[in-house]
Design a protein around this motif. Structure first.
Motif, PDB file in Angstrom:
ATOM      1  N   ALA A  39      42.787   8.440  -9.781  1.00  0.00           N
ATOM      2  CA  ALA A  39      42.981   9.421  -8.717  1.00  0.00           C
ATOM      3  C   ALA A  39      41.640   9.994  -8.259  1.00  0.00           C
TER       4      ALA A  39
ATOM      5  N   CYS B 185      42.185  13.013 -17.342  1.00  0.00           N
ATOM      6  CA  CYS B 185      43.078  12.274 -16.458  1.00  0.00           C
ATOM      7  C   CYS B 185      43.486  10.979 -17.161  1.00  0.00           C
TER       8      CYS B 185
ATOM      9  N   SER C  49      49.066  10.642  -8.335  1.00  0.00           N
ATOM     10  CA  SER C  49      48.296  11.675  -7.649  1.00  0.00           C
ATOM     11  C   SER C  49      48.755  13.071  -8.059  1.00  0.00           C
ATOM     12  N   GLY C  50      50.013  13.396  -7.853  1.00  0.00           N
ATOM     13  CA  GLY C  50      50.513  14.733  -8.185  1.00  0.00           C
ATOM     14  C   GLY C  50      52.011  14.761  -8.052  1.00  0.00           C
TER      15      GLY C  50
ATOM     16  N   SER D 287      47.568  12.330 -14.090  1.00  0.00           N
ATOM     17  CA  SER D 287      46.883  11.963 -12.852  1.00  0.00           C
ATOM     18  C   SER D 287      45.998  10.732 -13.035  1.00  0.00           C
TER      19      SER D 287
ATOM     20  N   ALA E 276      48.338  18.979  -7.801  1.00  0.00           N
ATOM     21  CA  ALA E 276      47.570  17.849  -8.319  1.00  0.00           C
ATOM     22  C   ALA E 276      47.610  17.884  -9.841  1.00  0.00           C
TER      23      ALA E 276
END
Length: 377
Positions: A216, A198, A346-347, A330, A181
């Protein structure tokens, strides 16, 4: 950022795998949009414009044919070499229907429903160490289960043997790394909590006029304040899903100092306007904006992907791309060249130096879950 918050952030960062605490501009902030498209996709501005228009057309055709073909629908993907949608059919009699719609037809052994059923079964299993996820491969008409042999155990081998017994509909593929992540109001800009940084996904509003942005879900876990790129408080964490149901969350924007913008930061190339959220097909080109690495582009490789993060568990419903990303990206925006919002980072695995894979959470699922409407411009 105040000194007190900086100290608290530093202390928490040590506990978060792959967390990025740098809030400054990314190294690629001076790369304009056209340069990024040429660098990552090998397209001139004119070629990119044509490609994105073809993708929009293919997306509309896929939506219609999915309903028309029903159980005979064997998946679909966009072929950039022809500019057309390629549709798998399990019933040869439906080939003419596909061609009449303006798409190419190819024979499929398994329907999309059958493959989705196998994937749903896998979603209910408890995968052992080394298994990094699974997805429906529409190009080869099968379900692919990926495994990192370096992290495998005896239980992994037994698990994979059981999968192989399902027959040719399932294929086991080896990968060399495990996804993570990407920890770390305009799409792609940085935002922070008391624990990590993020990136903003898309601005959205509620039916009663409430203001939010989607990002996310692993970025919005817990409770507490949310701060913008300039360290000014925007609002608070308003919801989080980080599980087999997806990786989406929202931030409630309550400060009057912030205005919701229907745009995404192209980091040196001006902003791109958000025009809607029509889902692009597999094979389509998309671009990503994030506060660590800026603007990068790639191709959609698979949808409804289940990913097992080494630092977060199994997450379902993700879309796989070959656009690169790094921690702190993210939650950032995935969007097409015509301004159709696709989802939030997301990752992934790899980085933007050597390349890698990145997964995003489809935006429409998040909007529906929270009863929100995306902000356009």
């Amino acid at each position: 950022m105040t000194k007190t918050r900086a100290l608290r952030l530093s202390g928490v960062a040590l506990l978060i795998v792959g967390a990025s605490m740098v809030v400054g501009p990314p190294a690629s902030a001076d790369i304009p949009f056209n340069v990024a498209v040429e660098r990552d996709l090998g397209l001139s501005p004119r070629q990119a414009e044509a490609r994105f228009a073809q993708q929009d057309h293919a997306s509309a055709i896929e939506s219609r044919l999915r309903d028309t073909l029903g159980a005979a629908f064997g998946g679909a993907h966009f072929d950039p070499s022809t500019g057309k949608l390629v549709v798998g059919v399990t019933d040869p009699a439906m080939t003419a229907v596909v061609r009449a719609a303006g798409a190419e037809a190819t024979e499929a052994r398994y329907s999309q429903r059958e493959l989705d059923g196998i994937k749903s079964m896998l979603d209910e299993t408890d995968a052992p160490a080394g298994v990094t996820g699974w997805y429906v491969d529409v190009y080869r008409n099968r379900v692919v289960v990926e495994v990192n042999r370096a992290a495998a155990t005896r239980e992994t081998s037994a698990y994979l043997d059981r999968l192989r017994a399902l027959g040719p509909a399932v294929r086991v593929a080896e990968v060399t790394s495990s996804p993570r992540a990407l920890y770390n109001v305009r799409g792609g800009d940085a935002w922070t909590t008391l624990a990590w940084r993020c990136s903003v996904g898309f601005s959205a509003t509620g039916s009663g006029g409430s203001r939010h942005f989607v990002t996310a879900g692993h970025c919005t876990q817990g409770a507490g304040p949310a701060y913008g790129y300039n360290d000014e408080q925007m609002g608070s964490l308003g919801g989080s899903t980080f599980s087999l149901f997806g990786d989406y969350g929202k931030v409630d924007v309550t400060s009057a100092a912030w205005t919701l913008a229907g745009t995404v930061n192209r980091y040196g190339g001006g902003d791109i306007a958000v025009k809607g959220s029509t889902e692009a097909p597999i094979g389509a080109s998309v671009c990503r904006s994030g506060s660590t690495t800026g603007w990068h582009c790639g191709t959609i490789k698979a949808k409804n992907r289940t990913v097992i993060y080494i630092n977060g568990g199994a997450v379902g419903g993700l879309t796989q791309t070959d656009a690169c990303a790094e921690p702190g990206d993210s939650g950032g925006s995935f969007i097409t060249g015509t301004g159709q919002a696709q989802g939030m980072t997301s990752g992934g695995s790899g980085d933007c130096t050597d390349g890698g894979e990145t997964y995003f959470q489809p935006v429409n699922e998040a909007l529906t879950a929270y009863g929100l409407r995306i902000v356009t411009s």
